[in-house]
Design an enzyme around this catalytic site. Structure first.
Site, PDB file in Angstrom:
ATOM      1  N   LEU A   1     -11.164  24.886   2.241  1.00  0.00           N
ATOM      2  CA  LEU A   1     -10.087  24.232   3.482  1.00  0.00           C
ATOM      3  C   LEU A   1     -11.151  22.828   4.040  1.00  0.00           C
ATOM      4  CD1 LEU A   1      -8.536  27.145   5.204  1.00  0.00           C
ATOM      5  CD2 LEU A   1      -7.568  25.415   3.900  1.00  0.00           C
ATOM      6  N   ASP A   2     -10.306  22.009   4.094  1.00  0.00           N
ATOM      7  CA  ASP A   2     -10.913  20.905   4.787  1.00  0.00           C
ATOM      8  C   ASP A   2     -11.757  21.147   6.504  1.00  0.00           C
ATOM      9  OD1 ASP A   2     -10.289  19.105   3.006  1.00  0.00           O
ATOM     10  OD2 ASP A   2      -8.510  18.392   3.973  1.00  0.00           O
ATOM     11  N   PRO A   3     -12.714  20.564   6.764  1.00  0.00           N
ATOM     12  CA  PRO A   3     -13.221  20.845   8.165  1.00  0.00           C
ATOM     13  C   PRO A   3     -12.304  20.934   9.154  1.00  0.00           C
ATOM     14  CG  PRO A   3     -14.677  19.668   6.987  1.00  0.00           C
ATOM     15  CD  PRO A   3     -13.607  19.753   5.946  1.00  0.00           C
TER      16      PRO A   3
ATOM     17  N   ARG B   1      -2.978  16.442   2.115  1.00  0.00           N
ATOM     18  CA  ARG B   1      -3.311  15.017   2.730  1.00  0.00           C
ATOM     19  C   ARG B   1      -2.580  13.967   1.875  1.00  0.00           C
ATOM     20  NH1 ARG B   1      -8.934  14.246   2.329  1.00  0.00           N
ATOM     21  NH2 ARG B   1      -9.164  16.046   1.084  1.00  0.00           N
TER      22      ARG B   1
END
Length: 302
Positions: free
Chosen positions: A47-49, A182
């Protein structure tokens, strides 16, 4: 030369972690591994930060099934902002453009949603972990380098606007592996001709885990200090990750073949290419791959 023995406890099972925002998936994994004092653990898809939510941590033998979860469908709750684009596609990035989105209508949004639902072509973002000639794309992006990326087909099963607050949209997403939310949001902004980026992203489901009970780092840290037994009880059995596959019960003679590593003949053909295997006492043994001749090649995960 003998292998260096791993430090920590031998644990087998799954943890459904509620990853907090602001840290990488790998850092979250290392924190969990330290809390449990586990000798072996891995996660099932970064998962992205900025993102929060479901990060499945696999301990011990459960790491053998991590690939099955990596290729599973995923579900997200997204909050996005129209009219602003960033270089990363989310709120962690540098603003690269602004446009007035006040004239965008609900009807235009729904038309864009329909266009982006189903099998769609996506170009992976530069800020991703994919590699170009051995180098992660995000490392190139941080150097200001952009390289050409081939598009790929992903499946968006559901893209539903659940709420609109002026230029902010709340969206539920159900998609296949390899889908970049995104990029999906950026493509939505392109169709609306105003741009868009992700403000908040939360993963709510992965494979068989749909809106599951997740454990926070704070909860786990408290248990590690007070009740190690209760901490271990937060782990799920390995076969919980395989509930979408058919289950087969092997009798003792079939189990003997399986334990010896031999393919097992089934009396009837199976519709699935992979199955869960249990013994006559309903104890999970492992997974099986259905061969062309109908036999099952077993793999022990117990």
């Amino acid at each position: 030369m003998s292998r260096r023995r791993r430090k920590g406890r031998v644990l087998n099972g799954l943890l459904l972690l509620d990853k907090p925002s602001g840290i990488t998936s790998n850092l979250a994994l290392q924190k969990v591994k330290r809390i449990f004092n586990a000798n072996k653990a891995g996660h099932t898809g970064s998962l992205d930060p900025l993102a929060t939510g479901l990060l499945v941590i696999c301990f011990g033998r459960a790491t053998k099934i991590s690939n099955f979860l990596l290729t599973s469908d995923k579900r997200y709750q997204v909050q996005l902002k129209l009219g602003v684009t960033t270089d990363t596609g989310d709120a962690d990035g540098r603003v690269t453009g602004k446009q007035d989105a006040s004239a965008v209508t609900d009807a235009q949004i729904q038309q864009a949603v329909r266009f982006l639902t189903g099998d769609v072509e996506q170009v992976p973002p530069m800020y991703s972990a994919l590699k170009h000639q051995g180098t992660r794309l995000y490392r190139l992006a941080r150097q200001g380098i952009e390289v050409e990326r081939a598009s790929r087909t992903v499946s968006v099963y559901k893209l539903e606007i659940t709420k609109r607050d002026a230029d902010r949209l709340h969206v539920d997403v159900h998609c296949s592996k390899g889908t970049y939310v995104r990029t999906l949001v950026e493509d939505l902004g392109k169709h609306l001709r105003c741009g868009a980026h992700v403000l908040e992203l939360r993963r709510t489901g992965l494979g068989p885990f749909n809106k599951p009970v997740m454990r926070t780092l704070t909860e786990l840290e408290k248990l590690a200090d007070s009740d190690l037994c209760a901490l271990d009880q937060r782990l799920l059995p390995i076969d919980e990750a395989l509930q979408l596959w058919p289950a087969l019960s092997f009798d003792e003679s079939m189990m003997e073949e399986a334990r010896n590593g031999h393919p097992v003949m089934m009396p009837e053909p199976l519709p699935s290419r992979v199955v869960r295997i249990y013994d006559a006492n309903d104890r999970f043994y492992g997974v099986g791959t259905v061969l062309e001749d109908g036999r099952i090649m077993p793999k022990c995960l117990r």
